[in-house]
Structures are given as C-alpha cells and as structure tokens.
Design an enzyme around this catalytic site. Sequence first.
Site, PDB file in Angstrom:
ATOM      1  CD  GLU A  54       9.277  -5.866   7.319  1.00 20.68           C
ATOM      2  OE1 GLU A  54       8.915  -4.807   6.738  1.00 20.68           O
ATOM      3  OE2 GLU A  54       9.176  -6.028   8.552  1.00 20.68           O
ATOM      4  N   GLY A  72      -4.932  -1.769   4.956  1.00 25.16           N
ATOM      5  CA  GLY A  72      -4.150  -2.908   4.466  1.00 25.16           C
ATOM      6  C   GLY A  72      -4.844  -4.230   4.739  1.00 25.16           C
ATOM      7  NE  ARG A  73      -6.724  -3.603  10.852  1.00 23.02           N
ATOM      8  CZ  ARG A  73      -6.025  -2.504  11.010  1.00 23.02           C
ATOM      9  NH1 ARG A  73      -4.849  -2.368  10.427  1.00 23.02           N
ATOM     10  NH2 ARG A  73      -6.487  -1.504  11.753  1.00 23.02           N
ATOM     11  CE  LYS A  93      -3.447   2.342   2.827  1.00 26.16           C
ATOM     12  NZ  LYS A  93      -4.421   2.257   3.915  1.00 26.16           N
ATOM     13  CE  LYS A 107       5.555  -1.021  10.032  1.00 21.79           C
ATOM     14  NZ  LYS A 107       4.617  -0.296   9.184  1.00 21.79           N
ATOM     15  CG  HIS A 141      -5.545 -36.033  16.496  1.00 22.56           C
ATOM     16  ND1 HIS A 141      -5.767 -37.252  17.096  1.00 22.56           N
ATOM     17  CD2 HIS A 141      -6.529 -35.880  15.575  1.00 22.56           C
ATOM     18  CE1 HIS A 141      -6.823 -37.830  16.537  1.00 22.56           C
ATOM     19  NE2 HIS A 141      -7.307 -37.019  15.620  1.00 22.56           N
ATOM     20  CD  GLU A 170      -2.093  -4.415  11.318  1.00 26.07           C
ATOM     21  OE1 GLU A 170      -0.876  -4.665  11.424  1.00 26.07           O
ATOM     22  OE2 GLU A 170      -2.648  -4.286  10.215  1.00 26.07           O
TER      23      GLU A 170
HETATM   24  O1  F6P Z   1       3.035  -2.816   9.756  1.00 22.57           O
HETATM   25  C1  F6P Z   1       1.704  -3.092   9.626  1.00 22.57           C
HETATM   26  C2  F6P Z   1       1.230  -2.802   8.239  1.00 22.57           C
HETATM   27  O2  F6P Z   1       1.164  -1.439   8.033  1.00 22.57           O
HETATM   28  C3  F6P Z   1      -0.100  -3.462   7.970  1.00 22.57           C
HETATM   29  O3  F6P Z   1      -1.154  -2.759   8.459  1.00 22.57           O
HETATM   30  C4  F6P Z   1      -0.055  -3.604   6.502  1.00 22.57           C
HETATM   31  O4  F6P Z   1      -1.011  -4.504   6.042  1.00 22.57           O
HETATM   32  C5  F6P Z   1       1.359  -4.061   6.309  1.00 22.57           C
HETATM   33  O5  F6P Z   1       2.104  -3.354   7.264  1.00 22.57           O
HETATM   34  C6  F6P Z   1       1.934  -3.868   4.939  1.00 22.57           C
HETATM   35  O6  F6P Z   1       1.933  -2.526   4.561  1.00 22.57           O
HETATM   36  P1  F6P Z   1       2.151  -2.110   3.059  1.00 22.57           P
HETATM   37  O7  F6P Z   1       1.059  -2.701   2.241  1.00 22.57           O
HETATM   38  O8  F6P Z   1       2.127  -0.617   3.046  1.00 22.57           O
HETATM   39  O9  F6P Z   1       3.486  -2.649   2.599  1.00 22.57           O
END
Ligand code: F6P
Length: 550
Positions: free
Chosen positions: A217, A273-274, A211, A514, A390, A359
């Site tokens: 990452e 995002g979620r 987003k 972060k 199990h 979240e």
């Molecule tokens: O760190 C949490 C977050 O902001 C989530 O809410 C989001 O889904 C995820 O990181 C990834 O963010 P992006 O789509 O901006 O890479």
Amino acid sequence: MNASDRTRLNQMPEWAALAKHREQLGETHLRDLFANDPGRGTGYTLQVGDLHLDYSKHLVSDETLGLLRELAAATDVFGLRDAMFRGDKINTTEDRAVLHTALRAPREAVIEVDGQNVVPEVHAVLDKMSAFSEKVRSGEWTGHTGKPIKNIVNIGIGGSDLGPAMAYEVLRSFTQRDLTVRFVSNVDGADLHEAVRDLDPAETLFIIASKTFTTIETITNATSARNWLLTELQAGQEAVAKHFVALSTNAEKVSEFGIDTANMFEFWDWVGGRYSYDSAIGLSLMIAIGPDNFREMLEGFRLVDEHFRTAPAEANAPLLLGLLGVWYGAFFDAQSHAVLPYSHYLSKFTAYLQQLDMESNGKSVDRDGNPVDWQTGPVVWGTPGTNGQHAYYQLIHQGTKVIPADFIGFAKPVDDLLPGLVAQHDLLMANFFAQTQALAFGKTPDEVRGEGVPEELVTHKTFKGNHPTTTILASELTPSVLGQLIALYEHKVFVQGAIWNIDSFDQWGVELGKVLAKRVEPALTEGADVSGLDASSKALVAKYRELRGR
Ligand code: F6P
C-alpha cells in the site's frame, strides 16, 4: 521464568482461586461495594505523573485485587517486564528485542542489543529529525523550485500512520498552524487524491514511512505521489531529493525507490511498527509540533516507563489496568473494551489503540505455539464520548453485554480555544462524570416508580448499572500527557500478553491476507487465470469483472 516452564494459565492455583472468588462475588453490585466502603471513591485511585486514575467503579474488592496480583506474580509479569527493558529478545517468534522504551531513554542511558548500546543511535536520529524539522518549519528547506515547504504528506499504513496521525490530531493546538499536514494510508487512490488535489506540489514534502519499505500500500502510494509531483512540476528524478524523505529500517529499499539515504531517518528492528511513533516514524508530528514539544512527549512516555519499571505491584497502574482486563475477559466473558475520550482532540486515539492492542494480543497460541484455552485480547473500540452517547451508549447501558470502558477527560480545555468556546468545557465534562455514574449505579425499579413512571414502562426505564469503568483524568492535554497515556496503554497491553503467555510483538495473522491479495490481483484483469481461486472468490471476481466492464 522461561515460557515453557510455566504451568498453563488456567491450571494455576491462582487462576482457580480467582474463579472461586468470582463465584462468591456473584451478582454483587457496585452499589454494595460503595456502601460497604465509604473510602472507596478516594481509596481506589492512583496518581501516575499527571494522570489521575480512578478504578473505584470496577467489580473488584481488595481481595480481588490481591488475587489478581498473585496471578501476576505467578505468571512472572515483572520478570518479563525486566527482560523487555533489558533488551532481551522477548519477541521469540521473530527473535527480536522489544525496546520501544529505548526510544525515550535519556541520552546517558545504556541499553544493549547484541552487546551494542542503542541509546546513542536513538539520540543521533532524534537530533537529525530535530535539525530537519527546524529547517522545514523555518522555511529554510525549500522544494525543487525554491519555494519553502508548506504541506507535509505522510504516506504510511498501520504503525507507520496511526501513531503520527493520531498524535497530530491530539496535539493540534501545539502545531505550527500555517503548515498543512495530511496522512495517506489507504491504497484506495481516493486517499492520495483527496490529500494532494488542492496542494501546490512545489510546496509539498512527502514523508514515506515504512519500517520494512516493502508494504505494498505504502510503496504504491509513494510511487503515485512521486509521479504526481514530477508530472506537476515537470521535473526529472532530481526533484525527488527535495520533496521526499523516508522513515525506515531498510536503507537498501529506500535507495532502490530513489530516495537519497541522506534523507532517510532510521529506526531499528527492535521497534515494533505499532510501538514506533516515538521513533523516526514521528517525523511528520515533530515537524508539526516542533522538536521541543516532541521531546516533552518523550519525557511523558519515559515517566510512565519508569513508573511501570519501579512501582510496586499495589501501585502499578499498567499492571492494574492489565489485570482488570484479564479479570473481565476470563471471569465475566467480556469480549470487548471501550475507550471513550471526552476530548475532540482524541478522535483518533481509540483507532490507534486498536492496532496497539488488537495486533499485539489478538493471538490464540501461547509462546510455545500451543493453543490457548482462555480469552486473549479484547475487541477495542470507541469514539469520543459525547458523540457515542447519542449512538451506541444505549447498548452499554441496557444491552446484554459486559463492556468495561475507559473514560478519559481533562480538567482544562486546550489553551488556544476561542474564548467563547471555553465555557462549553464544563458541559462536556458534566457528561463525562454523569456517564460513569449512570453506568455504575444505574437506576432501580423503585427509583423509576418513585418518578411516577407507569408500571408497564418500569423495566424499560430501569438501568441495571454495575457496568465497570476506569476514569482517567488529567489537568490538560499536553505533549507529555499524551506520552504518558500511550505508555500507560502500551504497558497495559504488555501485562496482559505476559499473563496470557502470548507473544505480543509479532503479527503473523496479517500475512495471509497480504499473500492472497498478491495472488488475486492478476485475476481481476480480463483474461487472467482464476483457476487457483476457491469457488466463492472465483464467482465474486467474475462479478467484479462484469461490473467493471471487463
Ligand atoms: O501488516 C501489518 C503491519 O506489518 C503492521 O504491523 C505495521 O505497522 C504495518 O504493517 C506497516 O508496516 P511498514 O511500516 O513496514 O510499512
């Protein structure tokens, strides 16, 4: 109702009435509730689209449900719901509208943000995604060397990974099976390594899903993927256009990374995002299952949106599920909520819900910034049910904790199961029904004795029962049913956030980690300054350096 005009939740008379009712309920057992109401098994059910919801095995009576609905009215859940659907900026800490429901609105709908109808843009992006998906699926979209694309690698994390990764698993039987689709999220290089090591780069398309397009990452993995591809193909930057597309709200960063914005699929800051996998973030899924199935999934979402928007409180499924969670958290001290699907295809479903729920509602200040003194979001956990039976079900059956659980199952196995495996479905579902039965009704000491169990083992073999569960049963697992399920949980989470008076749409709690990671990283290399670190972290970093031979 304005958030600040609200009486604090636990000072509302409706809350007090529930507390009193809970006391009166005492140790009432589900066995008593069923004995007192022969119609309970069929009466405590709801049908929403294809979803049959059975809430009879909950520690509630008509009176409880009435009191809970009064709490919903007092906290103006439906007022906030209408504000969300209208496009009001209900995410106040980020000053944003919350309009994932617009992502599945019909073409002719009008939903405005800052005076602008967003629906045409939504459909323009869906159309662009459809055209692109068809090109990839048909082999018309070729890589730098002219080979058709056979492998799709989605690189994203959190909401830019969990949704499409989950839905791809759920809808595997609808996918074009000659396409390999993989999901990379972890910044641990092993994730990307395992995803690409056996792929032909000439046939591989990377979808960079972010987003913000600033998530470390994702950008790190995307950069490594680009290096891998260009090195393997012995190609220059011009190869990127054929092998990389972006899903993002941030065109500037996308083009800075080197992806042509013509190959960018856009979404908007009013999509959390979620809550985003039915936006452009679902491109990998759309390529896998095809645009028609993707649109069928959106219709499933829409069906439950409409249900939530229009069904009266007594028959409103997300409201009911949300209220039940509030009930157990506040008055039974339930700390967690298990989601237990009886479908192998739903193996990533609970992991997806963890982000959606935890979240969203993992908050401890209200919408005005005041600390809350009531339970908010639960720990959500679970894996496919038969495996769990199990492993950890022992604790649910005989442990000391209250763990409300959702059981999700399907009457029919998926269509393309090998014929010899179809018969196994009844055994799977027999377990599904047996578990909620055992959890609710247990086994009394007398029943245990009646089986001739020696007295010293009676307490060990007794099942207290009285463990609350919701059963969600559908005919079969289709794209529409998946959309219905996700929308059901989205709105359940919404209801709880509304009652708890928290902002379910921000996620400030993930920021500190972060920032600190950025600060710590330079300290991991020899010679870098560690003076800013606390004593424990300093010692751990020193150990790490020693173990890495630095
Ligand atoms: O760190 C949490 C977050 O902001 C989530 O809410 C989001 O889904 C995820 O990181 C990834 O963010 P992006 O789509 O901006 O890479």
